[in-house]
Design a protein around this motif. Sequence first.
Motif, PDB file in Angstrom:
ATOM      1  N   ALA A  19       9.584 -10.739  -1.114  1.00 31.46           N
ATOM      2  CA  ALA A  19       9.816 -10.122   0.197  1.00 31.46           C
ATOM      3  C   ALA A  19       8.701  -9.140   0.530  1.00 31.46           C
ATOM      4  O   ALA A  19       8.238  -9.066   1.674  1.00 31.46           O
ATOM      5  CB  ALA A  19      11.175  -9.425   0.205  1.00 31.46           C
ATOM      6  N   ARG A  20       8.283  -8.366  -0.462  1.00 31.47           N
ATOM      7  CA  ARG A  20       7.182  -7.418  -0.234  1.00 31.47           C
ATOM      8  C   ARG A  20       5.892  -8.173   0.091  1.00 31.47           C
ATOM      9  O   ARG A  20       5.113  -7.753   0.948  1.00 31.47           O
ATOM     10  CB  ARG A  20       6.980  -6.541  -1.463  1.00 31.47           C
ATOM     11  CG  ARG A  20       8.096  -5.545  -1.683  1.00 31.47           C
ATOM     12  CD  ARG A  20       7.872  -4.732  -2.947  1.00 31.47           C
ATOM     13  NE  ARG A  20       8.983  -3.804  -3.183  1.00 31.47           N
ATOM     14  CZ  ARG A  20       9.059  -2.994  -4.231  1.00 31.47           C
ATOM     15  NH1 ARG A  20       8.086  -2.978  -5.130  1.00 31.47           N
ATOM     16  NH2 ARG A  20      10.096  -2.197  -4.382  1.00 31.47           N
ATOM     17  N   ALA A  21       5.683  -9.299  -0.625  1.00 29.84           N
ATOM     18  CA  ALA A  21       4.483 -10.099  -0.384  1.00 29.84           C
ATOM     19  C   ALA A  21       4.470 -10.626   1.043  1.00 29.84           C
ATOM     20  O   ALA A  21       3.451 -10.578   1.731  1.00 29.84           O
ATOM     21  CB  ALA A  21       4.415 -11.257  -1.382  1.00 29.84           C
ATOM     22  N   ARG A  31     -10.990  -5.981  -1.090  1.00 25.78           N
ATOM     23  CA  ARG A  31     -10.822  -4.826  -1.981  1.00 25.78           C
ATOM     24  C   ARG A  31      -9.559  -4.938  -2.808  1.00 25.78           C
ATOM     25  O   ARG A  31      -9.576  -4.751  -4.018  1.00 25.78           O
ATOM     26  CB  ARG A  31     -10.788  -3.542  -1.129  1.00 25.78           C
ATOM     27  CG  ARG A  31     -10.676  -2.250  -1.935  1.00 25.78           C
ATOM     28  CD  ARG A  31     -11.972  -1.962  -2.675  1.00 25.78           C
ATOM     29  NE  ARG A  31     -11.832  -0.772  -3.518  1.00 25.78           N
ATOM     30  CZ  ARG A  31     -11.336  -0.811  -4.749  1.00 25.78           C
ATOM     31  NH1 ARG A  31     -10.933  -1.937  -5.289  1.00 25.78           N
ATOM     32  NH2 ARG A  31     -11.236   0.305  -5.443  1.00 25.78           N
ATOM     33  N   HIS A  32      -8.446  -5.207  -2.177  1.00 26.45           N
ATOM     34  CA  HIS A  32      -7.150  -5.086  -2.851  1.00 26.45           C
ATOM     35  C   HIS A  32      -6.547  -6.400  -3.326  1.00 26.45           C
ATOM     36  O   HIS A  32      -5.589  -6.382  -4.090  1.00 26.45           O
ATOM     37  CB  HIS A  32      -6.155  -4.376  -1.919  1.00 26.45           C
ATOM     38  CG  HIS A  32      -6.521  -2.939  -1.674  1.00 26.45           C
ATOM     39  ND1 HIS A  32      -6.391  -1.968  -2.643  1.00 26.45           N
ATOM     40  CD2 HIS A  32      -7.043  -2.327  -0.581  1.00 26.45           C
ATOM     41  CE1 HIS A  32      -6.809  -0.803  -2.145  1.00 26.45           C
ATOM     42  NE2 HIS A  32      -7.210  -1.003  -0.896  1.00 26.45           N
ATOM     43  N   LEU A  36      -1.650  -0.331   7.684  1.00 29.58           N
ATOM     44  CA  LEU A  36      -0.655  -1.067   6.889  1.00 29.58           C
ATOM     45  C   LEU A  36       0.485  -0.161   6.464  1.00 29.58           C
ATOM     46  O   LEU A  36       1.670  -0.539   6.526  1.00 29.58           O
ATOM     47  CB  LEU A  36      -1.318  -1.674   5.647  1.00 29.58           C
ATOM     48  CG  LEU A  36      -2.242  -2.858   5.864  1.00 29.58           C
ATOM     49  CD1 LEU A  36      -2.892  -3.273   4.558  1.00 29.58           C
ATOM     50  CD2 LEU A  36      -1.488  -4.040   6.470  1.00 29.58           C
ATOM     51  N   ALA A  37       0.129   1.040   6.015  1.00 37.28           N
ATOM     52  CA  ALA A  37       1.161   1.980   5.563  1.00 37.28           C
ATOM     53  C   ALA A  37       2.136   2.294   6.691  1.00 37.28           C
ATOM     54  O   ALA A  37       3.363   2.372   6.484  1.00 37.28           O
ATOM     55  CB  ALA A  37       0.502   3.256   5.041  1.00 37.28           C
ATOM     56  N   LEU A  71       1.917   1.504  -1.331  1.00 37.24           N
ATOM     57  CA  LEU A  71       1.110   0.431  -0.742  1.00 37.24           C
ATOM     58  C   LEU A  71       0.573  -0.481  -1.836  1.00 37.24           C
ATOM     59  O   LEU A  71       0.519  -1.713  -1.668  1.00 37.24           O
ATOM     60  CB  LEU A  71      -0.037   1.029   0.076  1.00 37.24           C
ATOM     61  CG  LEU A  71      -0.818   0.053   0.965  1.00 37.24           C
ATOM     62  CD1 LEU A  71       0.111  -0.697   1.918  1.00 37.24           C
ATOM     63  CD2 LEU A  71      -1.903   0.786   1.740  1.00 37.24           C
ATOM     64  N   LYS A  72       0.199   0.120  -2.956  1.00 36.92           N
ATOM     65  CA  LYS A  72      -0.312  -0.674  -4.078  1.00 36.92           C
ATOM     66  C   LYS A  72       0.751  -1.659  -4.578  1.00 36.92           C
ATOM     67  O   LYS A  72       0.430  -2.788  -4.952  1.00 36.92           O
ATOM     68  CB  LYS A  72      -0.746   0.253  -5.218  1.00 36.92           C
ATOM     69  CG  LYS A  72      -1.391  -0.495  -6.384  1.00 36.92           C
ATOM     70  CD  LYS A  72      -1.829   0.442  -7.494  1.00 36.92           C
ATOM     71  CE  LYS A  72      -2.524  -0.319  -8.629  1.00 36.92           C
ATOM     72  NZ  LYS A  72      -1.726  -1.438  -9.150  1.00 36.92           N
ATOM     73  N   LEU A  73       2.006  -1.241  -4.556  1.00 36.47           N
ATOM     74  CA  LEU A  73       3.082  -2.134  -4.999  1.00 36.47           C
ATOM     75  C   LEU A  73       3.183  -3.361  -4.092  1.00 36.47           C
ATOM     76  O   LEU A  73       3.483  -4.460  -4.558  1.00 36.47           O
ATOM     77  CB  LEU A  73       4.422  -1.394  -5.028  1.00 36.47           C
ATOM     78  CG  LEU A  73       4.543  -0.303  -6.109  1.00 36.47           C
ATOM     79  CD1 LEU A  73       5.861   0.437  -5.970  1.00 36.47           C
ATOM     80  CD2 LEU A  73       4.423  -0.909  -7.507  1.00 36.47           C
TER      81      LEU A  73
END
Lengths: 192, 130
Positions: free
Chosen positions: A120-122, A143-144, A175-176, B17-19
């Motif tokens: 779900a997070r993905a 980057r991430h 994004l945050a 956010l990293k998670l």
Amino acid sequence: MALDASQSLPDDKLLARFAQGDRIAAEILTARLAPLVFKQAFRMLSDRSEAEDVTQESLLRLWRAAPDWDFNQAKVTTWLYRVTANLCIDRIRKEKHSCGEVLEIADAAPGMEHQLQTQARAVALQTALQKLPERQRQAMILRHLQDLSNPEISDIMEISIEAVESLIARGKRTLAGALAPQKKALGFQDEQ
Amino acid sequence: MSNKKNDSKASLDDQELKLFFDALQQEEPEIDPDFYAHLQSQAITAMPQPIHAWATPRQAGLIERIARAVKQFDSWPAGLGLTMVGAAGVIIGMNPPDTILDLTTAYFQAESLSELAGMNDDETLFWEDT
């Protein structure tokens, strides 16, 4: 040269062998580079079919460039990431991509809560990435998700390192903010 | 009074956010096997020919090679003999058995090498001269 010995060669050496008609070099390079390119393209475009088209085109351009490859220029992967990113951006601008294919969450099964939460997070992040401006999206993915350093991203995107840092900072803020409303639903606990 | 509760809902911190990124990395897209096979095939097709395939010098024609061989000899009768032997070998290799029989018959029936070579009467070469 035997397969085992060839597999330890760096990309540029393999590319030189490819240019001389070494079939093993062709196979090893495809095995190494295709997943990287596809992953980058899929993250940028969120569409499997389009990602496959970009992957095919990126690799084809590499094969065509092989005979005239300048070994003093960028690394093979840097060059390939750059080509892939540009092809993705061209597609995005041409077709005005928003959200394409969304990662599907598997059906619930007993004891699979953690995996479902991860999925779900993905999905949430992939969706939010698609709403970023393409240069921010590209920088964030490199980057991430591709785990590249800022200097490498600077080479790929042909911008200064400061510009990369700025893109990433803005991308993170966007994004945050976009994901924050889903924190509770996605298993994040608010601090008291 | 701090709006900590509201602040925490307004944004994610870096760790949170990293998670999300960790989760997305775990859902790595895999290349379809058929598509992968297509990419491999494309690489082989696009690959330049092996260097030894096109680096081989073009072979000289048969006549040219025979002429080069003849030039190595000082006397033209000896060269002619070599030429005849070489030509005979080529003809034998290229022709069916019946033709060879005819040629062989012609060879032994010829009164002179010059006749066999199709030379003019002005230029005669007999067996004794070879």
